[in-house]
Design a protein around this motif. Structure first.
Motif, PDB file in Angstrom:
ATOM      1  N   UNK A 145       0.823  -1.209   0.000  1.00 43.33           N
ATOM      2  CA  UNK A 145       0.000   0.000   0.000  1.00 43.33           C
ATOM      3  C   UNK A 145       0.857   1.259   0.000  1.00 43.33           C
ATOM      4  N   UNK A 146       0.179   2.397   0.198  1.00 42.97           N
ATOM      5  CA  UNK A 146       0.886   3.678   0.140  1.00 42.97           C
ATOM      6  C   UNK A 146       1.244   4.129   1.554  1.00 42.97           C
ATOM      7  N   UNK A 147       2.507   4.544   1.750  1.00 48.77           N
ATOM      8  CA  UNK A 147       2.927   5.051   3.060  1.00 48.77           C
ATOM      9  C   UNK A 147       3.327   6.522   2.945  1.00 48.77           C
ATOM     10  N   UNK A 148       3.186   7.237   4.056  1.00 46.67           N
ATOM     11  CA  UNK A 148       3.754   8.576   4.115  1.00 46.67           C
ATOM     12  C   UNK A 148       5.087   8.467   4.842  1.00 46.67           C
ATOM     13  N   UNK A 149       6.119   9.064   4.274  1.00 49.73           N
ATOM     14  CA  UNK A 149       7.455   9.016   4.867  1.00 49.73           C
ATOM     15  C   UNK A 149       7.641  10.283   5.691  1.00 49.73           C
ATOM     16  N   UNK A 150       7.720  10.107   6.998  1.00 49.70           N
ATOM     17  CA  UNK A 150       7.869  11.248   7.898  1.00 49.70           C
ATOM     18  C   UNK A 150       9.198  11.189   8.620  1.00 49.70           C
ATOM     19  N   UNK A 151       9.314  12.016   9.662  1.00 48.51           N
ATOM     20  CA  UNK A 151      10.612  12.199  10.305  1.00 48.51           C
ATOM     21  C   UNK A 151      10.496  11.923  11.812  1.00 48.51           C
ATOM     22  N   UNK A 152      11.433  11.122  12.328  1.00 50.20           N
ATOM     23  CA  UNK A 152      11.432  10.768  13.755  1.00 50.20           C
ATOM     24  C   UNK A 152      12.308  11.754  14.544  1.00 50.20           C
ATOM     25  N   UNK A 153      12.308  11.591  15.879  1.00 48.83           N
ATOM     26  CA  UNK A 153      13.073  12.488  16.760  1.00 48.83           C
ATOM     27  C   UNK A 153      14.559  12.500  16.459  1.00 48.83           C
ATOM     28  N   UNK A 154      15.077  11.334  16.032  1.00 51.57           N
ATOM     29  CA  UNK A 154      16.507  11.316  15.702  1.00 51.57           C
ATOM     30  C   UNK A 154      16.745  11.682  14.237  1.00 51.57           C
ATOM     31  N   UNK A 155      15.795  12.394  13.650  1.00 44.78           N
ATOM     32  CA  UNK A 155      15.896  12.892  12.287  1.00 44.78           C
ATOM     33  C   UNK A 155      16.249  11.773  11.296  1.00 44.78           C
ATOM     34  N   UNK A 156      15.348  10.816  11.217  1.00 43.94           N
ATOM     35  CA  UNK A 156      15.487   9.719  10.250  1.00 43.94           C
ATOM     36  C   UNK A 156      14.100   9.431   9.674  1.00 43.94           C
ATOM     37  N   UNK A 157      14.069   8.792   8.528  1.00 43.85           N
ATOM     38  CA  UNK A 157      12.791   8.469   7.885  1.00 43.85           C
ATOM     39  C   UNK A 157      12.031   7.424   8.685  1.00 43.85           C
ATOM     40  N   UNK A 158      10.740   7.654   8.881  1.00 37.94           N
ATOM     41  CA  UNK A 158       9.865   6.627   9.456  1.00 37.94           C
ATOM     42  C   UNK A 158       8.569   6.624   8.643  1.00 37.94           C
ATOM     43  N   UNK A 159       8.154   5.426   8.262  1.00 38.54           N
ATOM     44  CA  UNK A 159       6.962   5.329   7.412  1.00 38.54           C
ATOM     45  C   UNK A 159       5.727   5.000   8.231  1.00 38.54           C
ATOM     46  N   UNK A 160       4.598   5.555   7.776  1.00 31.76           N
ATOM     47  CA  UNK A 160       3.323   5.100   8.339  1.00 31.76           C
ATOM     48  C   UNK A 160       2.266   5.173   7.239  1.00 31.76           C
ATOM     49  N   UNK A 161       1.157   4.463   7.404  1.00 31.84           N
ATOM     50  CA  UNK A 161       0.188   4.437   6.311  1.00 31.84           C
ATOM     51  C   UNK A 161      -0.264   5.851   5.929  1.00 31.84           C
ATOM     52  N   UNK A 162      -0.336   6.121   4.644  1.00 29.68           N
ATOM     53  CA  UNK A 162      -0.792   7.441   4.185  1.00 29.68           C
ATOM     54  C   UNK A 162      -2.301   7.527   4.378  1.00 29.68           C
ATOM     55  N   UNK A 163      -2.788   8.774   4.541  1.00 28.44           N
ATOM     56  CA  UNK A 163      -4.235   8.942   4.718  1.00 28.44           C
ATOM     57  C   UNK A 163      -4.681  10.260   4.087  1.00 28.44           C
ATOM     58  N   UNK A 164      -5.981  10.467   4.090  1.00 28.91           N
ATOM     59  CA  UNK A 164      -6.565  11.743   3.671  1.00 28.91           C
ATOM     60  C   UNK A 164      -6.239  12.126   2.230  1.00 28.91           C
ATOM     61  N   UNK A 165      -6.042  13.444   2.040  1.00 25.97           N
ATOM     62  CA  UNK A 165      -5.820  13.975   0.691  1.00 25.97           C
ATOM     63  C   UNK A 165      -4.552  13.392   0.057  1.00 25.97           C
TER      64      UNK A 165
END
Ligand SMILES: C[S@@+](CC[C@H](N)C(=O)[O-])C[C@H]1O[C@@H](n2cnc3c(N)ncnc32)[C@H](O)[C@@H]1O
Length: 341
Positions: A145-165
């Motif tokens: 499926x589609x994930x949104x790639x965001x940023x964690x506290x230690x400034x690294x990529x963390x993925x979670x399921x994408x949502x909304x628009x």
């Protein structure tokens, strides 16, 4: 800045969107320093090369009535050239306090600074290398499926399921997983709000990017995020946060779509080289003193940089959208590629 960012990420539960990270990093990068430009800075833009770009652009603007509104004016180099060529009211909207101060020092009382977009505007809006700095959302298309790639506290990529628009938009893009790229939700909103305010005239966006089918090309599976520091380009947005430029290429189809949704017409889309040639860059070059090699060589080098497909000529594009304007605009009289958007 990094501590403030970490605190915000912690408060948000350990994750922020890449768009928010890019916004905070660029606020720090542009807000506190004016040293980004030129040979000793991180990058060089077309107006910083010399006056050839601005003098050529002036020929296009000459055709369109009304004041000029420049968004994100950098050092004020383009404004200075255009004001020499054209007698126009000149407005600047600049989000960086440090750069606004530099523009004011460079341009004196010849321009008026705005704090926000005017409710209504007729004239010419120019944004050169501004949209690449508008924060993008980072998206991953996976087999699951589609994930949104965001940023964690230690400034690294963390993925979670994408949502909304974001999920809606991502689903409409067909790419072979695994595939990473960006979606410019904020750039669309930016164009929409500009377009809604434009009563009559043209919005001209010049930047590096592609129409959608090239942007989300199967082979561009690592996305378009690009960082600049001391004339070196790399793809790590977490290196030196706040101390380097972070950009993403522009999806020109998305900008055209947003403008159309707000009732504007697409007036032209061309490579920077085609646009400048149509505007008469060779005539402007011809005005230089060819007899004097010392004088001519830097101008010829500038033309080469602006036009060569190996430099800015092909990757950079010009998009014009507008309302109540006679077509074709000079810059798109030949080689218009609006049909590819
Ligand atoms: C890469 S520089 C380009 C500057 C200039 N246009 C040039 O071509 O040299 C990006 C500029 O856009 C400004 N900026 C970034 N986001 C903006 C926004 N949403 N509205 C207005 N200016 C913005 C920055 O502060 C900076 O002046």
């Amino acid at each position: 800045m990094i501590e403030r960012m970490r605190a915000e990420i912690a408060q948000a539960g350990g994750w922020i969107s890449f768009a928010r990270y890019m916004e905070l990093a660029l606020q720090a990068y542009y807000g506190t320093s004016d040293r980004q430009f030129g040979a000793r800075g991180d990058f060089v833009t077309a107006p910083e090369l010399g006056s050839l770009f601005g003098r050529t652009l002036a020929r296009q603007i000459q055709e369109i009535e009304g004041p000029i509104l420049e968004l994100g004016a950098g050092t004020g180099a383009l404004a200075a050239t255009l004001l020499k060529e054209l007698e126009r009211e000149y407005l600047i909207l600049e989000t960086s306090g440090a750069l606004r101060a530099r523009q004011a020092a460079h341009l004196g009382g010849k321009v008026k600074f705005l704090d926000a977009l005017p409710a209504r505007f007729s004239g010419v809006v120019i944004a050169n290398e501004v949209v690449d700095a508008i924060p993008v959302h980072a998206v991953g298309w996976r087999a699951t499926g589609v994930v949104e790639r965001g940023v964690s506290r230690d400034l690294a990529w963390v993925e979670r399921p994408a949502s909304g628009e974001l999920l809606e938009q991502a689903k409409a893009i067909e790419v072979p997983p695994p595939y990473d790229s960006e979606i410019g939700l904020a750039a669309r909103a930016w164009m929409r709000s500009l377009a809604e305010r434009l009563e009559q005239g043209v919005i001209l966006v010049i930047d590096y990017g592609f129409p959608r089918h090239e942007y989300y090309h199967p082979q561009r599976a690592m996305g378009t995020i690009m960082c600049h520091t001391q004339h070196r380009a790399h793809a790590d947005p977490f290196a030196n946060p706040g101390g380097q430029d972070i950009t993403a290429h522009v999806d020109f189809s998305a900008l055209a779509e947003a403008a159309r949704e707000a009732g504007l017409e697409v007036l032209g889309y061309a490579t920077q080289a085609q646009f400048l040639v149509n505007c008469g860059i060779t005539d402007v070059l011809g005005e230089a003193n060819v007899e004097n090699a010392l004088h001519y060589a830097p101008i010829a080098a500038e033309a080469q940089k602006l036009l060569s497909p190996a430099e800015m000529g092909e990757l950079f594009k010009a998009l014009a959208v507008g309302r109540g304007v006679k077509r074709p605009l000079l810059g798109f009289s030949r080689g218009d590629r609006s049909h590819t958007l």
